[in-house]
Design a protein around this motif. Structure first.
Motif: not given
Ligand code: COA
Length: 328
Positions: A29, A33, A37, A114, A153, A218, A220-221, A255, A257-258, A260, A285, A315
């Motif tokens: 990572t 990124w 993200r 959470c 990751r 998880m 994530g999406r 909360h 978490a992210n 975005r 988080n 949430f």
């Molecule tokens: N570093 C670099 N690349 C990473 C990565 C990391 N840590 N984690 C994932 N990637 C890659 C993926 O493999 C994917 O690659 P690909 O396109 O070649 O398949 C790409 O980045 C995009 O992955 P994606 O899962 O679509 O990213 P995203 O924009 O959805 O972000 C999260 C991922 C986890 C950050 C996001 O989905 C999120 O925050 N979800 C909510 C999580 C949350 O809040 N959880 C707790 C709830 S209480």
């Protein structure tokens, strides 16, 4: 008419800080990124000798001091956590004994991921308002690093350790303190965010350890989409129920978490981002600890003033959710 108010808050985060660049040496990572993200830059990680109760106790001591309340005055203790010291007994029992809270106090844990702190607050609020208890200590505490798969990751960049606490009691004045609280849970999303093994469904075995099934899994999406939808919905419902408009909210503590997810909420609710308290860049988080840590910081940094209204929105895994309105 009486109200239930928060008379003290406190938080604690372990000393060790794990930066994004430290993480880039463990998994594939980059700082860029993770920042782009998620908005997270670093997180606190508990030492091997620190468990969930140790973090909880430090936050609780700070909250009791802030409230000028002695442990002996607490008759209701609730610890919200998904990373307690042991599957049994409850982390609340460990906290009760070590803090010197009387044995006649009701002490238990809440498992609502959470949203746990808001679940604890709702219960304490109702119990105090109906005179069942006088003074509650509610804590959100997590050692999520113990549930994190440090080879994955997609999850390990998100979580951190810490604790936050609040003391609640009744005052003979109407319309202040907790003026609204609402909770929910939608179990159709259970498998989107869970720790698959270690419970009665899949007890610990050599196979579950080999499968890394004791760590957080998880989608994530999917969680992201649900979070954006649910947080907006619960915030709107809370405002409507209390006949408030978005511009009457002085501070939103969501909360953490992210970034975005928070930005999307700011846009949909039409509340500018500078009226959101955001500290996920420094904590990641921390699940049930996230809202009380942010609440304690917001108070400490002068972001909350008498007469102002704060909206809390959570949430989490389950999918659980909740919101609360506080007039200070
Ligand atoms: N570093 C670099 N690349 C990473 C990565 C990391 N840590 N984690 C994932 N990637 C890659 C993926 O493999 C994917 O690659 P690909 O396109 O070649 O398949 C790409 O980045 C995009 O992955 P994606 O899962 O679509 O990213 P995203 O924009 O959805 O972000 C999260 C991922 C986890 C950050 C996001 O989905 C999120 O925050 N979800 C909510 C999580 C949350 O809040 N959880 C707790 C709830 S209480």
């Amino acid at each position: 008419m009486a109200s239930v108010v928060i008379t003290g808050v406190g938080s604690y985060a372990p000393n060790k800080i794990l930066t994004n660049s430290d993480l880039s040496k463990i998994v594939d990572t980059t700082d860029q990124w993770i920042c782009e993200r998620t908005g997270i830059k670093e997180r606190h990680i508990a030492g091997d000798d620190e468990a969930c109760s140790d973090l909880a106790i430090k936050a609780a001591i700070a909250a009791l001091a802030d409230a000028n309340v002695k442990p002996g005055e607490i008759d209701l203790l609730i610890v919200a956590t998904c990373s307690g010291d042991m599957p049994l007994p409850s982390t609340a029992c460990l906290v009760q004994h070590r803090l010197g809270i009387p044995a006649h106090a009701t002490s238990f844990d809440i498992a609502a991921a959470c949203s746990g702190f808001l679940y604890a607050m709702e219960i304490a609020y109702g119990q105090i308002l109906t005179n069942r208890y006088k003074c509650a200590l509610i804590i959100g505490a997590e050692k999520l690093s113990a549930l994190t798969d440090w080879t994955d990751r997609t999850t390990c960049v998100l979580f951190g350790d810490g604790a936050g606490a609040a003391v609640l009691r009744k005052v003979d004045q109407s319309g202040i303190g907790i003026i609204g609280s609402d909770l929910g849970a939608d179990g159709q999303f259970v498998d989107k965010l869970c720790v698959p093994a270690g419970g009665s469904r899949k007890p610990a075995s050599a196979q579950t350890v080999a499968d890394r099934a004791h760590f957080i899994r998880m989608n994530g999406r999917e969680v992201f989409k649900s979070a954006v939808r649910v947080m907006d919905q619960v915030a709107r419902e809370m405002l409507e129920q209390h006949h408030l408009t978005a511009d009457q909210i002085d501070l939103v503590i969501p909360h953490q978490a992210n970034r975005r997810i928070i930005e999307s909420l700011s846009q949909s609710l039409k509340i500018p981002l500078d009226r959101f308290y955001i500290n996920l860049d420094r904590y990641g988080n921390t699940s049930a600890a996230s809202i009380p840590i942010a609440l304690a910081e917001a108070r400490r940094f002068g972001r909350i003033k008498p007469g102002q209204i704060t909206l809390l929105i959570a949430f989490g895994a389950g999918l659980t959710y909740g919101s609360a309105l506080i007039r200070w």
